[in-house]
Design an enzyme around this catalytic site. Structure first.
Site, PDB file in Angstrom:
ATOM      1  N   ARG A  44     -10.145  -6.166   1.151  1.00 51.52           N
ATOM      2  CA  ARG A  44     -10.556  -4.747   0.746  1.00 51.52           C
ATOM      3  C   ARG A  44     -11.425  -4.604  -0.489  1.00 51.52           C
ATOM      4  O   ARG A  44     -12.250  -3.611  -0.489  1.00 51.52           O
ATOM      5  CB  ARG A  44      -9.170  -3.971   0.230  1.00 51.52           C
TER       6      ARG A  44
ATOM      7  N   GLY B  31      13.369   8.216  -9.042  1.00 50.70           N
ATOM      8  CA  GLY B  31      12.637   8.014  -8.050  1.00 50.70           C
ATOM      9  C   GLY B  31      13.325   7.616  -6.720  1.00 50.70           C
ATOM     10  O   GLY B  31      14.171   6.890  -6.754  1.00 50.70           O
TER      11      GLY B  31
ATOM     12  N   HIS C 276      -6.162   3.709  -4.005  1.00 54.68           N
ATOM     13  CA  HIS C 276      -4.952   3.633  -3.034  1.00 54.68           C
ATOM     14  C   HIS C 276      -3.719   3.209  -3.686  1.00 54.68           C
ATOM     15  O   HIS C 276      -2.552   3.386  -3.254  1.00 54.68           O
ATOM     16  CB  HIS C 276      -5.495   2.554  -1.806  1.00 54.68           C
TER      17      HIS C 276
ATOM     18  N   ARG D  62      -3.439  -6.606  -4.512  1.00 51.69           N
ATOM     19  CA  ARG D  62      -2.479  -6.368  -3.463  1.00 51.69           C
ATOM     20  C   ARG D  62      -2.667  -6.600  -1.994  1.00 51.69           C
ATOM     21  O   ARG D  62      -3.534  -6.072  -1.517  1.00 51.69           O
ATOM     22  CB  ARG D  62      -1.427  -5.205  -3.544  1.00 51.69           C
TER      23      ARG D  62
ATOM     24  N   GLY E 135      11.977   6.442  -3.454  1.00 46.57           N
ATOM     25  CA  GLY E 135      11.295   5.781  -2.787  1.00 46.57           C
ATOM     26  C   GLY E 135      11.945   4.482  -2.115  1.00 46.57           C
ATOM     27  O   GLY E 135      13.155   4.124  -2.207  1.00 46.57           O
ATOM     28  N   LEU E 136      10.939   3.509  -1.417  1.00 42.17           N
ATOM     29  CA  LEU E 136      11.524   2.375  -1.045  1.00 42.17           C
ATOM     30  C   LEU E 136      12.347   1.718  -2.011  1.00 42.17           C
ATOM     31  O   LEU E 136      13.445   1.214  -2.153  1.00 42.17           O
ATOM     32  CB  LEU E 136      10.558   1.400  -0.524  1.00 42.17           C
ATOM     33  N   ALA E 137      12.073   1.251  -3.518  1.00 41.63           N
ATOM     34  CA  ALA E 137      12.379   0.848  -4.544  1.00 41.63           C
ATOM     35  C   ALA E 137      13.582   1.410  -4.827  1.00 41.63           C
ATOM     36  O   ALA E 137      15.050   1.195  -5.283  1.00 41.63           O
ATOM     37  CB  ALA E 137      11.653   0.205  -5.465  1.00 41.63           C
TER      38      ALA E 137
ATOM     39  N   LEU F 200       5.427  -2.520   0.706  1.00 44.83           N
ATOM     40  CA  LEU F 200       6.726  -2.174   1.192  1.00 44.83           C
ATOM     41  C   LEU F 200       7.670  -3.248   1.202  1.00 44.83           C
ATOM     42  O   LEU F 200       8.917  -2.999   0.507  1.00 44.83           O
ATOM     43  CB  LEU F 200       6.637  -2.037   2.769  1.00 44.83           C
TER      44      LEU F 200
ATOM     45  N   SER G  77      -5.921   3.327   8.827  1.00 42.88           N
ATOM     46  CA  SER G  77      -5.451   2.161   8.527  1.00 42.88           C
ATOM     47  C   SER G  77      -6.775   0.961   8.738  1.00 42.88           C
ATOM     48  O   SER G  77      -7.740   1.096   9.543  1.00 42.88           O
ATOM     49  CB  SER G  77      -4.617   1.785   9.912  1.00 42.88           C
TER      50      SER G  77
END
Lengths: 237, 253, 657
Positions: free
Chosen positions: C350, C60, C421, C455, C62-64, C461, C304
């Site tokens: 949410r 992976g 999501h 979350r 992505g960010l991590a 992020l 958003s």
């Protein structure tokens, strides 16, 4: 080991910079050339004096035709570099898109001027050769003895121009080429600033405008000469 | 809606491809372009044919994975969006749509409409970064960044690396992509230390990858889904001239 | 009125468990503020000269994953990084819009590490581990510094300093952002750092490569089996440690805001090899997505959450009212959120907004052709603020909406509906982010930690980058320092066996040549999951799903049609492998949802609600992390429970009235 600006030719962007710099010299020449030629409307004396004056440029520090030759050499070098860079870049682009037919290519933005730079460039290059053979050397387009070789106190370029342009096909060729030169300048002048990194959103409109002005002045000015001859506005003396 | 598709089919990089015609008979105007292709593929699979391979991922216009020349225009007829954001209501019933892959030498075709864009990664590897190893950073507010600079940087950083610029360019040039990265980092104070070395390296790599050169035509910016401006290219050019004057040579690993 | 919820006493949850919790979270002891620092000091280090002898696989980008691979590369380890996209820059972290939280307190408005910690634990409905969350809040400040140094063009104020906004109902402005593309910009920062290491030779990148199995040797994660998606070649990769940073599994629902390629295969295969799966039923549903238009729909698009700041949510009061919005008079409109939650109104969290939208649609009052949608109306705001202000605030979102729906949201109200999501669940990890398989680390959305049952906005992020930049580089070093590098190559029998299994599975899929496409199975699974394990869950529905999913799985393995061959780019084959794993995960999610007989965060059990329909937590019996072990029988996994203790943030009932 070459360093600094001398390494420019190695990269595509560097070659473009060479094109921009040489293009700048050539645009300067074209504008000056057109301006000088407008003296033909002031009569044979003024015009011929201008031809003579070019050869005494820088006098008395510089000798007869010395600076003129410097200019000629610079111009020749500029043309050579401009053409060399262009052909190297065209080769690179051909390779980049080469062997890949794009079936339904549809351009959204490309202007006719931008698209025809390389073809216009070839035409202009061929025209320069013809133009030099024609009005500078007088080896084409004149009846025997009609062309007056300048030099040694004899500067009758006024009649040379008029006899030269009285040939209708040649005049038409000049006019058509000037239209293409216009396209070339329209994209080239703006592109020069872009390539040298002098363009930005702030100046874009201004520089596009400048390109239009340069291109209009050069094209209208240059076309006015054969038109003036063909319509009889100026007559041989 | 009923449409006719002419789609580029090519088994792999070493076999020649051709345009093949397929009907798309059950198209809803609410479908996205890729959903329309999904439907065609479902039908092809059930007919025992090989479905059309195309790249896609996020389907919301940000990952840069989707491509496609649609009727000769990168990302299709609508401006400032990617193929995945294009909806079928932008087409007319009965229309014939030609779908081709990105075509440029440095984007070799893998299969059908899928191309290899790793050349873009290699351009970034040449210098499209700021060398700031993890842990070495000062406080985020230690160096103020003027808002106009941050905004210009962000404008350029919006590039999604999709390759539409190079695919649309008559010269096959990647300048808009390279310039977007040069401008993104060059507008920030953090990017100054490597600014000139970066541009020299990236341009050299871009040439070595076989991309064409920029003749300032602007086709790239016209198809760019993120509306990256030609200004970025002017900035790259300016930086390269300065780098050349400084005598900076490319260091390519 | 809801019944007042009694405060949980510490450790009450553990006493009634059927299984003795054997999961050691390895949380450091001592005051929470000092735990990470203390732990960092106590962890072992690898000598810089020895680091290149250790190989770390990162799956992976992505960010991590991208951040971890880049940082480990910078430190001198030999890193191999894998992604299924054609470039590491395309990982789905890129799609995050809103921002990233950090406890910088640049606004001087009362933020602090402790407050971010507190908000995250509370927002997660008290189902996260306090020590992990505190560390997350602590390193959040370093993330911003690091990203700024990398050239992330965060929004600035005129003075040149970083701008912040309040996000997702937070009472402080702690969200840093880069227009509506924060995820993209942070990912590009990590991607650039990664490319720098690739150029330096410390990271070797394998793009268009999919991990299909984990190789465990002598109880340790020692490598992976991959498929080159271009050539179809099955390959073996050996390492001293493996990091999975492969994102969430929201695509189990078929329709979600995830990218089409997002999948569970990497973590699911690791689960089958012994990694426990934590809280699989915790999924987050985002209330402001564009509704489904038809069966062709392939994914959902998020808009958003900020839209709820100025838009008013309503449905017609009458059932089946098919008049256009403009012809429904004010008196016949039900502004149900404003009505029900007077103090938060349209800005409720949410999960609350999502559930209420479902509720009114279930009553037959939904709008749009499918009846699955509610209005988000800007007419009042346009009247109050003027159109230019709305264009300035939401112009790009309105354009996006118009592009997708063909409707002009300035004229007619937007239609929105909730969509899957994010998944808070994932592989269970300890404080070191190590799974129950030694040497297997899990980061980002792929692990279960930090967010509990819900979350907060702009926290995904933060967690991805915290794990990748600031946690894994320490904890992996600590692990590696305790083992000898190498000592194994890919000729080991475990690799051969894992490769044979992968190849066998692939061949089986290709040979079936059944009657239904992969997508048709995926859609059906998605529908079951959405209906029975979506916004609201109940025992009957979950039992129905638990019966239906194994049936669907057998049908899949008998009757799926995968065209083409294995030795080429075969997108249907890729999908088939992923759907096969979703068909197994789906069952576990339903089982987890059934086991957790309480409502918390994104998990709403209809049996556990207050009198007026709000979520009711059961701290007495459910203050645990469920960690599921694979037993070989998909329908009989083994449940382990990690008890949760709340020493600092005392559980309380959320109220938005």
């Amino acid at each position: 080991m070459m360093t600094g600006v001398l390494t420019l030719h190695r990269t595509s962007v560097g070659k473009k910079v060479i094109m921009a710099l040489t293009g700048c010299i050539l645009v300067g020449f074209v504008v000056f050339h057109m301006y000088g030629n407008t003296k033909m409307f002031m009569g044979p004396d003024e015009f011929n004096k201008y031809a003579e004056g070019l050869r005494y440029l820088g006098s008395p520090v510089f000798g007869y035709e010395h600076l003129l030759w410097v200019a000629r050499l610079v111009l020749i070098a500029a043309v050579v570099l401009h053409v060399w860079s262009a052909s190297a870049l065209v080769t690179q682009s051909r390779k980049a898109t080469g062997g890949m037919k794009r079936y339904s290519e549809h351009k959204r933005h490309t202007s006719y001027a931008a698209y025809t730079m390389r073809y216009g460039g070839i035409l202009i290059f061929l025209f320069i050769i013809f133009h030099v053979l024609h009005l500078t050397f007088g080896v084409v387009g004149y009846a025997a003895g009609q062309f007056n070789h300048p030099g040694g106190g004899n500067y009758d370029i006024y009649n040379n121009v008029i006899y030269g342009f009285q040939n209708v096909p040649i005049s038409l060729f000049y006019i058509v080429t000037m239209v293409f030169l216009g396209f070339h300048l329209f994209h080239g002048v703006w592109s020069m600033f872009q390539t040298l990194g002098l363009n930005s959103a702030t100046y874009n409109t201004l520089l596009r405008g400048l390109a239009v002005v340069v291109c209009a002045v050069v094209v209208v000015g240059n076309i006015s000469f054969p038109v003036a001859v063909l319509t009889g506005v100026i007559q041989p003396v | 809606m009923k449409l006719t598709l002419k789609v580029w089919r090519q088994k792999n990089g070493s076999t020649p491809g051709e345009l093949k015609t397929y009907p798309a008979d059950h198209v809803s105007p609410d479908m996205s372009f890729l959903e329309m292709l999904d439907e065609v593929n479902q039908a092809l699979i059930m007919q025992g044919e090989d479905p059309i391979a195309f790249d896609h991922d996020c389907r919301e216009g940000i990952c840069g994975m989707c491509s496609l020349m649609i009727n000769g225009v990168a990302h299709g007829p609508k401006e400032a969006i990617t193929t995945c954001q294009l909806h079928m209501r932008s087409f007319k019933d009965g229309e014939t749509i030609t779908i081709e892959p990105w075509r440029a030498k440095p984007f070799p075709i893998i299969k059908d409409l899928v191309v290899d864009r790793e050349s873009f990664d290699r351009i970034i590897q040449a210098g499209g970064f700021i060398s700031a190893s993890t842990g070495s950073a000062p406080d985020g507010n230690a160096i103020p960044v003027a808002k106009p600079d941050a905004d210009k940087s962000m404008d350029a950083a919006a590039c999604i690396g999709c390759g539409a610029c190079a695919a649309a360019c008559p010269n096959g040039s990647a300048m808009l992509f390279t310039a977007a990265k040069v401008a993104h980092l060059g507008h920030l104070p953090q990017g100054q230390a490597e600014r000139h070395q970066r541009v020299v390296n990236m341009v050299a790599t871009q040439d070595a990858e076989g991309f064409g050169n920029c003749t300032n035509i602007g086709e790239c910016a016209a198809v760019c889904p993120k509306e990256i401006s030609l200004d970025t290219i002017a900035m790259l050019n300016r930086d390269l001239v300065i780098a050349a004057l400084k005598g900076i040579e490319p260091v390519v690993k | 009125m809801s019944k007042p919820k009694q405060e949980t006493k510490t450790r009450t949850g553990t006493r009634t468990m059927e299984f003795v919790a054997s999961l050691d979270s390895k949380q450091p002891s001592g005051p929470i503020e000092q735990r990470w620092d203390k732990h960092r000091f106590e962890m072992k280090l690898v000598n810089p000269a020895n680091r290149r002898r250790y190989t770390v696989i990162v799956v992976g980008s992505g960010l991590a994953g991208g951040a971890a691979a880049a940082t480990l590369g910078e430190q001198g380890y030999n890193v191999k990084c894998f992604c299924y996209q054609d470039s590491p820059r395309r990982a789905h972290s890129i799609a995050a819009q809103g921002g990233i939280n950090a406890a910088k307190n640049y606004r001087n408005d009362g933020d602090s590490i402790y407050r971010l910690f507190y908000d995250t634990v509370k927002g997660g409905d008290f189902r996260a581990r306090e020590s992990n969350v505190y560390r997350l809040a602590q390193v959040s400040v370093n993330i911003i510094d690091q990203c700024v140094a990398q050239g992330v063009p965060f929004a600035r104020e005129y003075g040149g300093y970083l701008d912040n906004r309040s996000f997702g109902g937070a009472q402080v402005s702690r969200t840093f952002y880069a227009r509506g593309q924060t995820g993209q910009q942070l990912l590009l920062g990590a991607y650039q750092a990664l490319e720098r290491q690739i150029a330096a030779g410390s990271v070797k990148m394998f793009s268009r490569t999919e991990m299909l199995d984990l190789v465990v040797v002598d109880g340790r994660a020692r490598g992976i089996i991959t498929r080159d998606m271009v050539t179809g070649k099955i390959e073996r990769h050996v390492a001293d440690a493996v990091v999975l940073a492969t994102g969430g599994y929201g695509n189990v629902f078929y329709l979600s805001t995830n990218a089409k390629g997002c999948n569970t295969t990497a973590i699911w295969r690791a689960h089958r090899k012994g990694a426990f799966f934590g809280n699989p039923c915790f999924t987050q549903i985002h209330p402001t997505c564009i509704p489904v238009t038809g069966d062709h729909q392939s994914k959902l698009t998020l808009m958003s959450e900020s839209l709820r700041n100025d838009g008013r949510i309503w449905v017609p009061k009458k059932k089946g009212d098919s008049r256009p919005a403009s012809q429904i008079p004010e008196g016949e409109r039900d502004y149900y959120l404003e009505e029900r939650y007077p103090s938060f109104g349209n800005l409720v969290p949410r999960d609350v907004a999502s559930r209420n939208a479902k509720h009114v649609c279930d009553q037959g009052r939904g709008v749009g052709s499918s009846g699955l949608g509610v209005y988000l109306d800007f007419a009042d705001s346009i009247k109050r603020l003027g159109k230019p202000k709305i264009v300035e605030r939401y112009g790009n979102l309105f354009d996006m909406y118009a592009q997708i729906t063909g409707e002009d949201p300035y004229e007619t109200p937007m239609r929105i509906y909730p969509a899957i999501h994010y998944t808070m669940g994932g592989l269970w990890v300890d404080y070191n982010l190590m799974s129950t398989i030694p040497g297997l680390f899990v980061a980002g959305e792929a692990n279960f930690s930090d967010h509990g049952a819900n979350r907060l906005g702009a926290s995904a992020l933060m967690q991805g980058l915290a794990d990748g930049y600031f946690v894994l580089p320490y904890t992996i070093a600590n692990f590696l320092a305790q083992i000898k590098p190498g000592g194994l190559d890919t000729s080991d029998a475990a690799f051969a066996q894992a490769e044979a299994e992968v190849a066998g599975r692939t061949q089986k899929l290709l040979k079936l040549k059944g009657e239904h496409t992969v997508d048709s199975f995926h859609r059906e699974l998605g529908k079951i999951m959405w209906d029975e394990c979506g916004m609201a869950r109940n025992e009957a529905g979950l039992r129905k799903a638990l019966k239906r999913i194994p049936e669907l799985r057998s049908e899949f393995w008998e009757n799926v049609r995968v065209p083409g061959e294995g030795g080429e780019l075969n997108q249907e084959l890729e999908k088939a492998g992923r759907v096969a794993d979703f068909l197994e995960l789906g069952e576990l999610m339903c089982m987890d949802a059934l086991t957790r007989a309480e409502s918390c965060g994104g998990h709403f059990r209809e049996e556990s609600q207050t009198e007026d329909g709000e979520a009711l937590r059961d701290d007495e019996n459910c203050a645990f992390v469920s960690a599921w072990a694979f037993t070989g029988n998909l329908s009989k996994p083994e449940l382990h429970k990690e008890p949760l203790e709340f020493e600092y943030v005392k559980p309380s009932q959320r109220s938005y009235k």
